[in-house]
Design an enzyme around this catalytic site. Structure first.
Site, PDB file in Angstrom:
ATOM      1  N   ASN A 110       1.049  -0.801  -0.116  1.00 57.38           N
ATOM      2  CA  ASN A 110      -0.161  -0.109   0.329  1.00 57.38           C
ATOM      3  C   ASN A 110       0.596   1.482  -0.274  1.00 57.38           C
ATOM      4  O   ASN A 110       1.693   1.811   1.567  1.00 57.38           O
ATOM      5  CB  ASN A 110      -0.870  -0.082   1.751  1.00 57.38           C
ATOM      6  CG  ASN A 110      -1.954   1.452   1.331  1.00 57.38           C
ATOM      7  OD1 ASN A 110      -2.203   1.984   0.119  1.00 57.38           O
ATOM      8  ND2 ASN A 110      -2.228   1.782   2.408  1.00 57.38           N
ATOM      9  N   TRP A 111       0.679   1.690  -1.283  1.00 57.88           N
ATOM     10  CA  TRP A 111       1.823   3.480  -0.947  1.00 57.88           C
ATOM     11  C   TRP A 111       1.571   4.570  -0.870  1.00 57.88           C
ATOM     12  O   TRP A 111       2.192   5.122  -0.421  1.00 57.88           O
ATOM     13  CB  TRP A 111       1.821   3.331  -3.018  1.00 57.88           C
ATOM     14  CG  TRP A 111       2.796   2.480  -3.272  1.00 57.88           C
ATOM     15  CD1 TRP A 111       3.368   1.192  -3.270  1.00 57.88           C
ATOM     16  CD2 TRP A 111       3.242   2.865  -5.030  1.00 57.88           C
ATOM     17  NE1 TRP A 111       4.219   0.800  -4.109  1.00 57.88           N
ATOM     18  CE2 TRP A 111       4.086   1.145  -5.472  1.00 57.88           C
ATOM     19  CE3 TRP A 111       2.936   3.633  -5.744  1.00 57.88           C
ATOM     20  CZ2 TRP A 111       4.772   1.401  -6.240  1.00 57.88           C
ATOM     21  CZ3 TRP A 111       3.501   3.048  -7.518  1.00 57.88           C
ATOM     22  CH2 TRP A 111       4.255   2.333  -7.444  1.00 57.88           C
ATOM     23  N   LYS A 112      -0.175   4.441  -0.112  1.00 57.51           N
ATOM     24  CA  LYS A 112      -0.136   5.548   0.342  1.00 57.51           C
ATOM     25  C   LYS A 112      -0.207   6.902  -1.002  1.00 57.51           C
ATOM     26  O   LYS A 112      -0.644   6.671  -1.415  1.00 57.51           O
ATOM     27  CB  LYS A 112      -0.554   5.676   1.600  1.00 57.51           C
ATOM     28  CG  LYS A 112       0.147   4.535   2.518  1.00 57.51           C
ATOM     29  CD  LYS A 112       0.303   4.500   4.063  1.00 57.51           C
ATOM     30  CE  LYS A 112      -0.114   3.213   4.807  1.00 57.51           C
ATOM     31  NZ  LYS A 112      -0.018   3.514   6.114  1.00 57.51           N
ATOM     32  N   HIS A 142      -9.130   1.253   4.846  1.00 61.15           N
ATOM     33  CA  HIS A 142      -8.240   1.913   5.780  1.00 61.15           C
ATOM     34  C   HIS A 142      -8.059   2.704   6.995  1.00 61.15           C
ATOM     35  O   HIS A 142      -9.402   3.749   7.254  1.00 61.15           O
ATOM     36  CB  HIS A 142      -6.860   1.965   4.939  1.00 61.15           C
ATOM     37  CG  HIS A 142      -5.531   2.659   5.547  1.00 61.15           C
ATOM     38  ND1 HIS A 142      -4.516   3.355   6.625  1.00 61.15           N
ATOM     39  CD2 HIS A 142      -5.374   1.457   4.865  1.00 61.15           C
ATOM     40  CE1 HIS A 142      -4.242   3.035   6.448  1.00 61.15           C
ATOM     41  NE2 HIS A 142      -3.391   1.466   6.004  1.00 61.15           N
ATOM     42  N   GLU A 198      -6.052   5.015   8.370  1.00 61.97           N
ATOM     43  CA  GLU A 198      -6.229   6.441   7.851  1.00 61.97           C
ATOM     44  C   GLU A 198      -7.473   6.950   6.983  1.00 61.97           C
ATOM     45  O   GLU A 198      -7.570   7.781   7.196  1.00 61.97           O
ATOM     46  CB  GLU A 198      -5.156   6.633   6.891  1.00 61.97           C
ATOM     47  CG  GLU A 198      -3.545   6.482   7.820  1.00 61.97           C
ATOM     48  CD  GLU A 198      -2.539   5.529   7.125  1.00 61.97           C
ATOM     49  OE1 GLU A 198      -2.954   5.937   5.350  1.00 61.97           O
ATOM     50  OE2 GLU A 198      -1.504   5.075   7.561  1.00 61.97           O
ATOM     51  N   GLU A 220      -5.149  -5.101  10.909  1.00 65.40           N
ATOM     52  CA  GLU A 220      -3.866  -3.834  11.125  1.00 65.40           C
ATOM     53  C   GLU A 220      -4.464  -3.160  12.088  1.00 65.40           C
ATOM     54  O   GLU A 220      -4.992  -2.157  12.166  1.00 65.40           O
ATOM     55  CB  GLU A 220      -3.915  -2.997   9.450  1.00 65.40           C
ATOM     56  CG  GLU A 220      -3.759  -3.468   8.235  1.00 65.40           C
ATOM     57  CD  GLU A 220      -3.252  -2.447   7.341  1.00 65.40           C
ATOM     58  OE1 GLU A 220      -1.935  -2.489   7.135  1.00 65.40           O
ATOM     59  OE2 GLU A 220      -3.864  -1.478   7.136  1.00 65.40           O
ATOM     60  N   GLY A 275       2.974   2.561  11.047  1.00 64.24           N
ATOM     61  CA  GLY A 275       3.735   3.453  10.688  1.00 64.24           C
ATOM     62  C   GLY A 275       4.620   3.262  11.971  1.00 64.24           C
ATOM     63  O   GLY A 275       5.224   4.381  11.724  1.00 64.24           O
ATOM     64  N   SER A 308       3.467  -2.389  10.506  1.00 67.00           N
ATOM     65  CA  SER A 308       5.157  -2.883  10.308  1.00 67.00           C
ATOM     66  C   SER A 308       5.673  -3.503  10.028  1.00 67.00           C
ATOM     67  O   SER A 308       7.066  -4.073  10.854  1.00 67.00           O
ATOM     68  CB  SER A 308       5.665  -2.195  11.983  1.00 67.00           C
ATOM     69  OG  SER A 308       4.938  -0.447  11.763  1.00 67.00           O
ATOM     70  N   GLY A 368       3.110  -1.010   4.420  1.00 72.04           N
ATOM     71  CA  GLY A 368       2.843   0.362   3.843  1.00 72.04           C
ATOM     72  C   GLY A 368       4.068   0.279   3.729  1.00 72.04           C
ATOM     73  O   GLY A 368       4.512   0.445   2.579  1.00 72.04           O
ATOM     74  N   GLY A 369       4.832   1.232   4.501  1.00 70.79           N
ATOM     75  CA  GLY A 369       6.589   1.882   4.121  1.00 70.79           C
ATOM     76  C   GLY A 369       7.648   1.003   3.756  1.00 70.79           C
ATOM     77  O   GLY A 369       8.101   1.585   2.666  1.00 70.79           O
TER      78      GLY A 369
END
Ligand code: 13P
Length: 275
Positions: free
Chosen positions: A10-12, A95, A97, A167, A173, A213, A234-235
């Site tokens: 997931n690049w966000k 999600h 966010e 999640e 993150g 993470s 994610g990251g």
């Protein structure tokens, strides 16, 4: 025991369209030969070029959100059919966010899930508790509420098109991965909820991914836990070396094998629009 494993990045809100195509050109040879499909959830403007560059690879492209309406006067929004035509085969919905920064409710997420199934885009439904809810011992309650509300009225025959991602909000993150015990307990609980909703066969087959993470150092042991069918990253998905390492770590353990992909899966039963 080998099991089907999904690896979803997931690049966000990172990477322009140019950066997206560079990424795919760089990633594809690094994961060539690994079994299974890699899902990449990219920003809207990158969907079409990324899908084009991902042809002939084992990478499929998806979106990170969509509106719950088929179309309409909703300035700034995007419809599932638009994503599909651009080349998205799946969409991340609910999600944390979206829930916590943009105020998406369980009711809205429910409508989006139904819309995605209707528009033949595979929904990846994200659920997870906050640290406050976890500390108050409410994790199960929150997960049950999020699952039951989002999946209410989804016919059994559509269950095979669903993916769920657990999640925990406090692990996203932050570098704080949930403990293996916490992950396994939460996944076992989600599985019980899905079985209650769809029955043993259909509910038992819905992939449940872990996100929060995930990195090359912890992915193998996470995927080893009961009822963990893959990871939502994610990251660590932003860099091709790191992401490829995650893919290789699971493939190296022999866990990654051919998953049911949107290219081969049956399209959801088409239902008449309610409105
Ligand atoms: P991180 O892997 O950066 O913690 O993000 C997880 C996530 O939100 C994936 O959807």
């Amino acid at each position: 025991m080998a099991k089907n494993v999904y690896v979803v990045g997931n690049w966000k809100m990172y990477k322009t369209a140019r950066e997206a195509t560079d990424y795919i050109e760089s990633l594809a040879p690094k994961i060539e030969g690994t079994k299974g499909m890699i899902y990449l959830s990219v920003p809207y403007t990158s969907i079409a070029p990324a899908a084009h560059y991902a042809k002939e690879t084992n990478i499929v492209i998806g979106a990170q959100n969509m509106n719950d309406a088929r179309d309409g006067a909703f300035t700034g929004e995007i419809a599932g059919l638009m994503l599909k035509e651009a080349g998205a085969t799946f969409v991340i919905l609910g999600h944390s966010e979206r829930r916590h920064i943009f105020g998406e409710s369980n009711a809205l997420i429910h409508r989006k899930v139904l819309r995605a199934l209707q528009d033949d885009i595979q929904p990846i439904l994200c659920i997870g508790e906050t640290s406050k809810e976890r500390d108050a011992g409410k994790t199960d309650e929150v997960l049950k509420e999020q699952l039951f509300s989002a999946l209410d009225g989804v016919p059994k025959e559509d269950a095979e098109h669903l993916i769920v991602a657990y999640e925990p909000v406090w692990a996203i993150g932050t570098g704080k991965t949930a403990t293996l015990k916490h992950i396994e307990e939460a996944h076992l609980f989600c599985r019980a909820c899905l079985t209650e909703l769809f029955g043993k066969k259909q509910g038992g087959a819905i992939p449940i991914l872990y996100g929060g993470s995930v990195k090359p150092e912890n992915v193998a042991e996470i995927v080893d836990q009961k009822e963990v069918n893959g990871v939502l990253v994610g990251g660590a998905s932003l860099d091709t070396d790191t992401f490829a390492e995650i893919v290789q770590k699971i493939a190296g353990g022999g866990a990654l094998k051919k998953t049911t992909t949107p290219k081969t899966r049956k399209p959801p039963i088409r239902r008449k629009k309610k409105e």
